[in-house]
Design an enzyme around this catalytic site. Structure first.
Site, PDB file in Angstrom:
ATOM      1  CB  ALA A 162      27.684  39.349  50.933  1.00  0.00           C
TER       2      ALA A 162
ATOM      3  N   GLY B 166      23.209  40.061  48.215  1.00  0.00           N
ATOM      4  CA  GLY B 166      23.289  41.331  48.934  1.00  0.00           C
ATOM      5  C   GLY B 166      23.164  42.535  47.997  1.00  0.00           C
TER       6      GLY B 166
ATOM      7  CD  GLU C  65      19.785  40.123  50.786  1.00  0.00           C
ATOM      8  OE1 GLU C  65      20.959  39.770  50.543  1.00  0.00           O
ATOM      9  OE2 GLU C  65      19.150  39.767  51.782  1.00  0.00           O
TER      10      GLU C  65
ATOM     11  CD  GLU D  16      21.589  35.744  48.873  1.00  0.00           C
ATOM     12  OE1 GLU D  16      20.794  35.381  47.979  1.00  0.00           O
ATOM     13  OE2 GLU D  16      21.774  36.934  49.182  1.00  0.00           O
TER      14      GLU D  16
HETATM   15  N1  3HC Z   1      32.247  37.758  46.536  1.00  0.00           N
HETATM   16  C1  3HC Z   1      33.564  37.680  46.266  1.00  0.00           C
HETATM   17  N2  3HC Z   1      34.064  37.383  45.054  1.00  0.00           N
HETATM   18  C2  3HC Z   1      33.186  37.156  44.059  1.00  0.00           C
HETATM   19  C3  3HC Z   1      31.795  37.210  44.273  1.00  0.00           C
HETATM   20  C4  3HC Z   1      31.331  37.531  45.564  1.00  0.00           C
HETATM   21  N3  3HC Z   1      30.024  37.647  45.842  1.00  0.00           N
HETATM   22  N4  3HC Z   1      31.183  36.945  43.100  1.00  0.00           N
HETATM   23  C5  3HC Z   1      32.148  36.729  42.196  1.00  0.00           C
HETATM   24  N5  3HC Z   1      33.359  36.844  42.781  1.00  0.00           N
HETATM   25  C6  3HC Z   1      34.668  36.732  42.116  1.00  0.00           C
HETATM   26  C7  3HC Z   1      34.919  35.319  41.592  1.00  0.00           C
HETATM   27  O1  3HC Z   1      35.472  34.494  42.593  1.00  0.00           O
HETATM   28  C8  3HC Z   1      35.871  35.588  40.465  1.00  0.00           C
HETATM   29  O2  3HC Z   1      37.152  35.775  41.026  1.00  0.00           O
HETATM   30  P1  3HC Z   1      38.451  35.315  40.213  1.00  0.00           P
HETATM   31  O3  3HC Z   1      38.431  36.090  38.937  1.00  0.00           O
HETATM   32  O4  3HC Z   1      39.560  35.644  41.121  1.00  0.00           O
HETATM   33  O5  3HC Z   1      38.272  33.844  39.984  1.00  0.00           O
HETATM   34  C9  3HC Z   1      35.409  36.925  39.907  1.00  0.00           C
HETATM   35  O6  3HC Z   1      34.623  37.519  40.953  1.00  0.00           O
HETATM   36  C10 3HC Z   1      34.561  36.819  38.673  1.00  0.00           C
HETATM   37  O7  3HC Z   1      33.532  35.867  38.900  1.00  0.00           O
HETATM   38  P2  3HC Z   1      33.098  34.820  37.773  1.00  0.00           P
HETATM   39  O8  3HC Z   1      34.279  34.157  37.213  1.00  0.00           O
HETATM   40  O9  3HC Z   1      32.034  33.978  38.379  1.00  0.00           O
HETATM   41  O10 3HC Z   1      32.506  35.817  36.667  1.00  0.00           O
HETATM   42  P3  3HC Z   1      31.208  35.709  35.773  1.00  0.00           P
HETATM   43  O11 3HC Z   1      31.174  36.954  34.988  1.00  0.00           O
HETATM   44  O12 3HC Z   1      31.160  34.391  35.098  1.00  0.00           O
HETATM   45  O13 3HC Z   1      29.968  35.703  36.788  1.00  0.00           O
HETATM   46  C11 3HC Z   1      28.638  36.469  38.638  1.00  0.00           C
HETATM   47  C12 3HC Z   1      29.693  36.824  37.562  1.00  0.00           C
HETATM   48  C13 3HC Z   1      27.310  36.085  37.946  1.00  0.00           C
HETATM   49  C14 3HC Z   1      28.458  37.653  39.509  1.00  0.00           C
HETATM   50  C15 3HC Z   1      29.144  35.231  39.439  1.00  0.00           C
HETATM   51  O14 3HC Z   1      30.448  35.496  39.888  1.00  0.00           O
HETATM   52  C16 3HC Z   1      28.315  34.907  40.647  1.00  0.00           C
HETATM   53  O15 3HC Z   1      27.320  34.224  40.510  1.00  0.00           O
HETATM   54  N6  3HC Z   1      28.764  35.371  41.837  1.00  0.00           N
HETATM   55  C17 3HC Z   1      28.143  35.023  43.095  1.00  0.00           C
HETATM   56  C18 3HC Z   1      26.867  35.780  43.304  1.00  0.00           C
HETATM   57  C19 3HC Z   1      26.303  35.428  44.651  1.00  0.00           C
HETATM   58  O16 3HC Z   1      26.184  34.276  45.017  1.00  0.00           O
HETATM   59  N7  3HC Z   1      25.916  36.446  45.413  1.00  0.00           N
HETATM   60  C20 3HC Z   1      25.395  36.233  46.718  1.00  0.00           C
HETATM   61  C21 3HC Z   1      26.507  36.294  47.702  1.00  0.00           C
HETATM   62  S1  3HC Z   1      26.002  35.870  49.336  1.00  0.00           S
HETATM   63  C22 3HC Z   1      25.201  37.227  49.900  1.00  0.00           C
HETATM   64  O17 3HC Z   1      25.048  38.189  49.201  1.00  0.00           O
HETATM   65  C23 3HC Z   1      24.727  37.148  51.322  1.00  0.00           C
HETATM   66  C24 3HC Z   1      23.791  38.262  51.668  1.00  0.00           C
HETATM   67  O18 3HC Z   1      22.483  37.826  51.499  1.00  0.00           O
HETATM   68  C25 3HC Z   1      23.979  38.701  53.088  1.00  0.00           C
END
Ligand code: 3HC
Length: 695
Positions: free
Chosen positions: A65, A105, A108, A128
């Site tokens: 998400a 997400g 998912e 998450e």
């Molecule tokens: N939403 C918004 N922005 C995100 C994001 C997300 N889910 N994931 C990454 N970003 C952004 C980061 O803030 C960063 O922004 P910036 O360049 O402005 O600082 C950019 O994307 C790149 O991220 P990283 O520097 O972390 O890049 P990496 O290549 O090192 O890692 C990644 C990539 C493995 C995808 C890592 O960013 C990550 O772990 N992201 C989060 C994944 C996550 O937690 N997903 C679950 C979200 S909650 C959800 O999905 C709820 C659902 O169940 C309803």
């Protein structure tokens, strides 16, 4: 090609429609992405295509998400649920083609495709929990239906990114396709699905794996028990577990979903998830340095030199070997070198014996680390890290030698934890190449790296070290030169107060308990016992001047001698010690101190607020770029519970006026060492927070 919206296009490969998503940086499920996916799948189903492949451009499949949208109001765009429904109920097979990471997400959504294909380097997970959340788009109900309850419990509470080959074994991925050939592989799979008349598999309707766990509540009880220590203090792991229980025990998929939604909303509204989401962005923000732009060129690092084969030097070397970079360790004495290299090998072998590494990996990594008794072995390295003991004269002598023998452009780093790096740099004619790389012990495990910028440090040196930190799995935070830098400078405040409180009447175990309950892995006295009370203690000079002196003089030197502040049994379980209590009371009697009752609230405020106050001084002196950088230091280097964001975030949450008022109260009662930082006073006067502060 049909442009569905600015981030999605629909193309054809024969009978197969290909829906391509391109929303940098990570294809997160923003309103625009959801809208594009929904309309894209609708258009594919309305066309004469016989199957549809969902694929992403850029570095990754959908990474989750869009976290930046959390907390915002309804957007009016299609919801994730709308996208999932249209996929799952599609009349033609939907295939998700995965590269990079399918997370949260993103996974998912993929779980609503009828099939999933992935390249070998892809990783899949529901992370998450790290944001204090649970997979709120059906992940808690669908994942156990594919991988089974036990694996789902492990995956969801760890947030682990599962490599594609393992995901294929778990049934999460239906086919692994050649690296670099994802589109062709996915289209081929789609054609095969059509030709073979493969069923439109709906994960939500597949209850067989859940049936196996029905009537076995002991699975959950055992999991909770086994992980109680790991989950302590966090609320999200328990909610994740409850969702999987709901998947097993609910009569219908919809009933399980209702429980998932309820618990998701609860977590999302709670303080822990707010702190953990804050922390997610804090960690990424730490990479951004205002005067060192992201496109600053970096120096190549092909070979690293380390001076000192002690615990620190060896641990640092392991980081580089783990990343495939050759390292040479230089020591003065052969015994020390042999011992140091032996410790490194033993560390690797211990990991291997627990299944963490193969024998081949151990051989590769130890093979990358060589030893030398000659400084000249450092002549061809690109980065040298000095890790000898903390004496300015020795460090200056070493840096003068490095200046003479290292190649031009080599980065000269020191691992000092408090010495003045400007002074160390002055021993060279190339202060622009000198920087601090402050690793935390054990250096092969701890994630934090304080990158210390001295007056003359060149920008490309900073850019290189920050980037390199990431490459070796560290979280680099840029700090300035001052005694103890950010982390140890603040820690000193906590340690001082803990010692003082002990001599006012609070027992070490009371102080430790309060900090443990706050969420630290252990309190300062348990920590001292673990490290050894005799670190820095010299028997000949000891004159019973402190409680520690007395303990050491009695050979109560910590865990290793079976007693320190605490008494230890054969299994090293700590017990409050009547001996220590007696020593403290005698000590107080000798110094004329009268014991008083110290409340838990006072212990917390006395140990935490001065630390925050020091953080404020660090900020106003410009020794940290922003408050969130300080939080990243504390979460990664000092065990600050991430569900409380970090000390500066915590202060903002409880309110700076409260912190200021307490510091003023302490100052009035106990003197100027509690004098509030002028930044704290200013922010309170302006009604601002640490988060508002910009250098
Ligand atoms: N939403 C918004 N922005 C995100 C994001 C997300 N889910 N994931 C990454 N970003 C952004 C980061 O803030 C960063 O922004 P910036 O360049 O402005 O600082 C950019 O994307 C790149 O991220 P990283 O520097 O972390 O890049 P990496 O290549 O090192 O890692 C990644 C990539 C493995 C995808 C890592 O960013 C990550 O772990 N992201 C989060 C994944 C996550 O937690 N997903 C679950 C979200 S909650 C959800 O999905 C709820 C659902 O169940 C309803």
């Amino acid at each position: 090609m049909t442009e569905i919206n600015p981030v999605t296009t629909l193309t054809r490969e024969g009978d197969v429609a290909v829906l391509t998503l391109n929303s940098p940086p990570v294809n997160a499920l923003s309103a625009q992405v959801r809208e594009g996916l929904f309309n894209g799948f609708k258009a594919a189903a309305a066309s004469d295509a016989k199957a549809v492949v969902l694929i992403c451009e850029g570095r990754t499949f959908i990474a989750g998400a869009d976290i930046t949208e959390f907390g915002g109001g309804p957007t009016g765009a299609a919801s994730v649920d709308d996208v999932q429904k249209i996929m799952e109920s599609s009349p033609i097979p939907v295939i998700a083609a995965i590269h990079g990471t399918a997370l949260g997400g993103g996974l998912e959504v993929a779980l609503c495709a009828h099939y999933r294909v992935a390249v070998p380097s892809a990783r899949l997970g529901l992370p998450e929990v790290a944001l204090g959340l649970l997979p709120g788009a059906g992940g808690t109900q669908r994942l156990p239906r594919i991988v089974g309850v036990e694996t789902a419990l492990e995956m969801m509470t760890s947030g682990r990114h599962v490599p594609a080959p393992e995901a294929a074994r778990l049934g999460l991925v239906d086919e692994i396709v050649e690296e670099g050939g994802l589109r062709e592989g996915a289209v081929a799979f789609a054609n095969k699905a059509v030709a073979e008349g493969k069923p439109l598999v709906k994960v939500s309707a597949n209850n067989a794996r859940l049936e196996a766990a029905k009537g076995h509540p002991e699975i959950f009880a055992a999991f909770r028990k086994a992980n109680a220590r790991k989950f302590r203090g966090f609320v999200a792991p328990e909610s994740n577990i409850r969702c999987i229980e709901a998947a097993v025990n609910s009569a219908t998929f919809a009933e399980g979903m209702a429980e998932e939604h309820r618990l998701f909303r609860e977590l999302m509204a709670g303080p822990q998830s707010a702190a953990q989401r804050y922390y997610f962005f804090a960690e990424r923000q730490a990479n951004k340095i205002p005067d060192v732009p992201a496109d600053t060129p970096v120096r190549p690092i092909r070979k690293v030199g380390i001076i000192g084969a002690g615990t620190m030097g060896g641990g640092i070397a392991m980081n580089f070997a783990n990343a495939g970079i050759p390292v040479v360790i230089v020591e003065v004495q052969e015994v020390a070198l042999t011992r140091g290299l032996g410790v490194v090998r033993a560390n690797y072998e211990r990991t291997a014996s627990r299944g963490g590494l193969t024998a081949e990996q151990v051989a590769t990594r130890t093979g990358l680390i060589t030893g030398s008794l000659e400084m000249s072995a450092l002549a061809d390295v690109d980065l040298v890290i000095e890790a000898v003991f903390e004496r300015m004269d020795i460090k200056k002598e070493i840096f003068a030698k490095l200046d003479g023998l290292c190649r031009p452009g080599a980065i000269l780093a020191t691992n000092t934890s408090y010495l003045d790096i400007d002074e160390i740099a002055s021993a060279t004619k190339r202060p622009q190449d000198v920087i601090g790389m402050h690793f935390f012990s054990p250096a092969n495990v701890m994630k934090l790296l304080e990158v210390v910028r001295a007056d003359a440090t060149a920008k490309d040196v900073i850019a290189t070290v920050m980037k390199f930190a990431k490459q070796i799995g560290k979280i680099g935070v840029l700090v300035g030169v001052c005694n103890g830098f950010v982390g140890n400078r603040m820690l000193k405040q906590r340690q001082n107060e803990a010692q003082k409180l002990m001599l006012e009447g609070a027992m070490p175990w009371d102080i430790d308990r309060v900090l443990f309950d706050f969420g630290f892995p252990m309190g300062p006295f348990a920590m001292s016992d673990l490290a050894g009370l005799d670190v820095g203690w010299v028997k000949e000079n000891s004159k019973s001047a402190t409680v520690r002196d007395v303990l050491c003089e009695m050979d109560r030197r910590g865990q290793k001698t079976g007693a320190g502040f605490y008494d230890y049994d054969a299994e090293r379980n700590a017990k409050p010690s009547p001996v220590t209590e007696g020593i403290i009371k005698d000590f107080m009697a000798r110094t004329g101190a009268k014991p008083r009752a110290v409340s838990d609230a006072e212990i917390l405020e006395r140990t935490i607020f001065p630390l925050i106050n020091e953080g404020a001084k660090i900020l106003e002196e410009g020794k940290a770029i922003r408050a969130s950088d300080i939080d990243v230091v504390w979460v990664n280097g000092y065990g600050w519970p991430v569900y409380r964001g970090g000390p500066m975030y915590y202060a903002d949450q409880i309110g700076l006026p409260k912190v200021l008022a307490k510091m003023q109260e302490f100052q009035a009662a106990m003197g100027d060492e509690f004098k509030p930082a002028s930044l704290l006073e200013r922010l309170v006067a302006e009604g601002k927070t640490f988060a508002d502060f910009k250098v």
